[in-house]
Scaffold this motif. Structure first.
Motif, short mmCIF file in Angstrom:
data_model
loop_
_atom_site.label_atom_id
_atom_site.label_comp_id
_atom_site.label_asym_id
_atom_site.label_seq_id
_atom_site.Cartn_x
_atom_site.Cartn_y
_atom_site.Cartn_z
N SER A 121 0.81 -1.22 0.00
CA SER A 121 0.00 0.00 0.00
C SER A 121 0.84 1.26 0.00
N GLY A 122 2.13 1.18 -0.13
CA GLY A 122 2.94 2.38 -0.12
C GLY A 122 4.36 2.11 -0.56
N ALA A 123 5.10 3.20 -0.76
CA ALA A 123 6.52 3.13 -1.15
C ALA A 123 7.37 3.39 0.08
N LEU A 124 8.60 2.88 0.07
CA LEU A 124 9.55 3.11 1.15
C LEU A 124 10.38 4.35 0.82
N LEU A 125 10.45 5.26 1.78
CA LEU A 125 11.23 6.48 1.60
C LEU A 125 12.00 6.74 2.89
N GLY A 126 13.25 7.13 2.78
CA GLY A 126 14.02 7.37 3.98
C GLY A 126 15.30 8.13 3.73
N ILE A 127 16.03 8.36 4.81
CA ILE A 127 17.35 8.98 4.74
C ILE A 127 18.28 8.13 5.59
N THR A 128 19.42 7.76 5.02
CA THR A 128 20.40 6.94 5.72
C THR A 128 21.79 7.30 5.21
N ILE A 129 22.73 6.35 5.31
CA ILE A 129 24.12 6.59 4.92
C ILE A 129 24.47 5.72 3.71
N ASP A 130 25.04 6.34 2.68
CA ASP A 130 25.63 5.58 1.59
C ASP A 130 27.11 5.43 1.93
N ARG A 131 27.49 4.24 2.34
CA ARG A 131 28.84 4.04 2.87
C ARG A 131 29.91 4.17 1.79
N THR A 132 29.57 3.82 0.55
CA THR A 132 30.57 3.89 -0.51
C THR A 132 30.93 5.33 -0.84
N SER A 133 29.93 6.21 -0.91
CA SER A 133 30.22 7.62 -1.21
C SER A 133 30.53 8.42 0.05
N ARG A 165 19.68 4.19 -3.81
CA ARG A 165 20.19 5.27 -2.97
C ARG A 165 20.48 6.49 -3.84
N PHE A 166 20.19 7.67 -3.29
CA PHE A 166 20.42 8.94 -3.98
C PHE A 166 21.21 9.85 -3.02
N PRO A 167 22.55 9.75 -3.03
CA PRO A 167 23.37 10.52 -2.08
C PRO A 167 23.28 12.02 -2.28
N PHE A 168 23.53 12.73 -1.19
CA PHE A 168 23.59 14.19 -1.23
C PHE A 168 24.70 14.65 -0.30
N ASP A 169 25.16 15.87 -0.49
CA ASP A 169 26.25 16.43 0.29
C ASP A 169 25.79 16.68 1.72
N PHE A 170 26.58 16.23 2.68
CA PHE A 170 26.21 16.38 4.09
C PHE A 170 26.08 17.85 4.48
N THR A 171 26.93 18.71 3.94
CA THR A 171 26.93 20.11 4.36
C THR A 171 25.77 20.91 3.81
N THR A 172 25.12 20.43 2.77
CA THR A 172 24.05 21.20 2.14
C THR A 172 22.68 20.54 2.26
N GLY A 173 22.64 19.26 2.54
CA GLY A 173 21.36 18.58 2.67
C GLY A 173 20.74 18.24 1.33
N PRO A 174 19.54 17.61 1.35
CA PRO A 174 18.92 17.12 0.12
C PRO A 174 18.00 18.11 -0.58
N SER A 175 18.00 19.39 -0.15
CA SER A 175 16.98 20.31 -0.65
C SER A 175 17.08 20.54 -2.16
N ASN A 176 18.27 20.45 -2.74
CA ASN A 176 18.42 20.63 -4.18
C ASN A 176 18.59 19.31 -4.93
N LEU A 177 18.35 18.20 -4.25
CA LEU A 177 18.45 16.89 -4.89
C LEU A 177 17.33 16.77 -5.92
N PRO A 178 17.63 16.45 -7.18
CA PRO A 178 16.59 16.32 -8.19
C PRO A 178 15.54 15.28 -7.79
N LEU A 179 14.28 15.67 -7.84
CA LEU A 179 13.22 14.77 -7.41
C LEU A 179 12.73 13.85 -8.51
N ALA A 180 12.88 14.26 -9.77
CA ALA A 180 12.33 13.47 -10.87
C ALA A 180 12.82 12.02 -10.87
N PRO A 181 14.15 11.76 -10.70
CA PRO A 181 14.60 10.35 -10.67
C PRO A 181 13.99 9.56 -9.52
#
Length: 676
Positions: free
Chosen positions: A410-422, A441-457
């Protein structure tokens, strides 16, 4: 392109938090990937100590100096004068200016270590070795965001025994020196105790060691398995490689890819023997001693890592004591000859140097998603109940979330965690929470957060409609989760998102080291939010393993060795117990109390390989347990490493009927026999 490179290319928001310190790498833009050659230590390496005058640093430096390490001085904030006959400087920058070090060993407490690492990066020390355990995860993510902006410094650790060149008599760490002998085997290990076992095995086999690097057991170590492989590949003193892995992360799968590529390009590749600990000791919602020894959803388990390494051509063994004989047999096959003027061997092929690739060439290839295994919902020590998680999300971000699960699908899984390789945070997404093969996984820069992470993919991957309402819901959800991730120092946050945009089934995991080492987030770590694990005390990590057929209680020092011991007992171990690297007689007594509280235990197996832990001290702890706890079951003890002979003398001379063995397999056979 390898996932590590592909996932670092996202654009970043214009605003950068004030704490995001960055250091210039010079006019030519290089990267942290240029720094693995800094790992090549030897007799030439000039070493300084940070925290030089402290008790541990003093003892370690004196021992390393006597062994031959070229220690040239150290740092004490605001200090001056001499210590151990060497200069003491007030800052790392001043030490670099006057002493010209190639490496620094950081011997400070976990809460001070991030600042010490940053100071060394800013001073451009080529090699930084951090041995401290329990450094907060978010502090290390910040450190990695700094490391990625420069190309001068390479980090080993934290939570690592360090790096040592047996050939060059250079030790930067706390490895047990009596086990080492100059020779031919390069060793890479996540586990300190398993690396010591490997060193002892190769010494007994007459092979010795060249360069040994403990990458450490943290979630995001400064150096990974592939980066060490790329160094050992070209190291002239290294003729064979031992690789020691364990549960947690993709590192062993990345190493398998690297090894497969390496072996395909050489007619006579260096033999590689491997071991992965944790096949029998992965427990949901438990961390197996090391901070990084747990499985984030979508990561492989230990057996899948073993299978990948085996397919790549690695010879897999069940215990490190076997590595020496296996490599000796492989190096004696006739294809290897002695190199003139050294104790090493080299391939007889004259074209080996022409066949070598550029360093790190195989590090950046995409891993097929079909390899993703079943998810394991484990935590780094604080896992909130779904009710507590929903309440925390609401109070922190005003985002409603139902703690109740919905029907499957009934739903999709969404979360925030650690990508150990990057070595970065990432968005975790899956259109089907029950199918781990769909996790991306869709990594983002720790110092800036995911706010500018492209949502389309992400929307495409979640199989959601590309509508304005969907994008708004997704953005708001990620904003809420990232706020919670940063404000409470989480390591894994997941929710399920329904097509209508409602949230349910939260699963939240937080970094306990932020509280234990730095005193942050006390309300979160109060008894009201007690973890779903057995309480640990006195530095012990104890987990009860389920099953009525289990009969053997285990007491082991070191997380990797504890996992490997449980593996060797083939499902008969009643528990995982890591006494930690600084076990004492009192710790051993407490361990016996925990083990014997389980009525299933019919025999206790004590398996110790001493580094910092002293064999005779452990032996006295076993006797103390007999005197004060009242042991009523047979006890089998194996002690190797630091002061092993003294420890065995204490056990055998006590007259208590405790059975003592030096050989691991012999001890295992006996303890299984006693268990019936």
């Amino acid at each position: 392109m390898h996932r590590c490179a592909r996932l670092r290319s996202h654009a970043h928001p214009a605003s950068t938090p004030a704490y995001a310190r960055r250091f210039s790498a010079g006019p030519r833009r290089q990267s942290y990937a240029d720094t693995p050659p800094n790992l090549r230590i030897g007799k030439h390496t000039r070493v300084i100590f940070q925290g030089f005058t402290g008790k541990q640093a003093t003892a370690n430096a004196a021992e390393s100096l006597a062994w031959g390490t070229k220690i040239v001085g150290g740092v004490k904030p605001g200090g001056s004068g001499e210590h151990l006959g060497l200069p003491v400087l007030p800052t790392v920058r001043k030490a670099v200016e006057l002493l010209k070090p190639d490496a620094t060993a950081i011997y400070v407490a976990a809460h001070q270590a991030p600042g010490a690492i940053e100071e060394a990066i800013e001073a451009e020390v080529p090699l930084i070795v951090a041995v401290a355990e329990h450094i907060p995860l978010h502090d290390m993510l910040r450190i990695h965001s700094i490391l990625k902006t420069q190309s001068k410094s390479r980090l080993v650790g934290p939570n690592s025994p360090g790096i040592i060149s047996a050939v060059g008599k250079c030790r930067i760490g706390f490895q047990p020196l009596p086990c080492f002998s100059p020779g031919r085997v390069g060793i890479i290990a996540k586990s300190g105790t398993l690396s010591y076992e490997t060193v002892a095995s190769t010494t007994r086999a007459g092979l010795g060691q060249s360069l040994c690097i403990g990458v450490g057991g943290d979630i995001v170590p400064g150096t990974d398995l592939c980066e060490v492989l790329s160094v050992l590949e070209h190291d002239e003193d290294t003729d064979a490689i031992a690789l020691i892995g364990e549960i947690g992360g993709f590192g062993e799968l990345d190493a398998a890819d690297w090894i497969r590529d390496y072996r395909s390009q050489l007619s006579l590749p260096k033999p590689i023997v491997g071991l992965v600990a944790g096949t029998m000791s992965e427990v949901p919602n438990q961390v197996m001693g090391h901070a990084g020894a747990f499985t984030i959803p979508g990561e492989p388990n230990a057996q899948e890592k073993i299978d990948a390494l085996s397919r790549a051509g690695v010879t897999i063994v069940s215990h490190p004591s076997k590595i020496g004989d296996v490599l000796k047999s492989q190096l004696s096959s006739g294809a290897w000859t002695k190199r003139p003027g050294s104790g090493s061997g080299s391939p007889s092929s004259p074209n080996t140097s022409q066949q070598h690739r550029q360093m790190s060439a195989a590090l950046y290839r995409r891993r097929p998603s079909a390899r993703l295994p079943k998810p394991q919902q484990q935590t780094r020590n604080l896992h909130l109940t779904s009710d507590a998680a929903a309440a925390l999300l609401l109070s922190t971000t005003q985002t409603p979330c139902s703690p109740s699960a919905r029907p499957s699908g009934s739903g999709a899984l969404l979360g925030i965690t650690i990508d150990r390789t990057s070595r970065s945070p990432c968005v975790l997404a899956s259109p089907s929470p029950l199918d781990p093969r769909t996790i991306q996984r869709f990594p983002f820069d720790f110092t800036t957060g995911p706010s500018n992470l492209p949502l389309a993919p992400i929307v495409t991957h979640l199989q959601l409609p590309h509508s304005l309402s969907t994008l708004t819901t997704l953005r708001n959800t990620l904003t809420s989760l990232s706020t919670l991730f940063y404000t409470h120092e989480a390591c894994l946050l997941t929710v399920q998102l329904t097509p209508s945009g409602t949230l349910h089934s939260p699963s939240f995991h937080f970094d306990d080291a932020a509280f234990r080492s730095a005193g942050r987030h006390a309300p979160l770590h109060a008894p009201l939010h007690a973890p779903l694990t057995s309480p640990n005390s006195g530095g012990l990590v104890y987990h009860r393993l389920p099953g009525p057929h289990r009969k053997i209680g285990t007491l082991v020092n070191g997380a990797g060795l504890a996992m490997n011991t449980v593996d060797a007992l083939s499902g008969l171990a009643t528990n995982f117990l890591d006494t930690g690297g600084k076990a004492t007689s009192q710790t051993v007594k407490q361990s016996f109390e925990l083990i014997l509280a389980d009525p299933r235990v019919s025999v206790v197996f004590v398996n110790i390989f001493g580094g910092l832990t002293l064999g005779d001290m452990i032996a006295r702890g076993v006797l103390k347990a007999f005197e004060e706890v009242g042991v009523r079951v047979p006890v089998v003890v194996r002690i190797r490493g630091t002061r092993e002979k003294k420890g065995m003398e204490v056990i055998r001379g006590a007259g208590l009927g405790i059975e003592a063995y030096e050989d691991f397999e012999e001890a295992v056979r006996r303890v299984v026999d006693l268990a019936g």
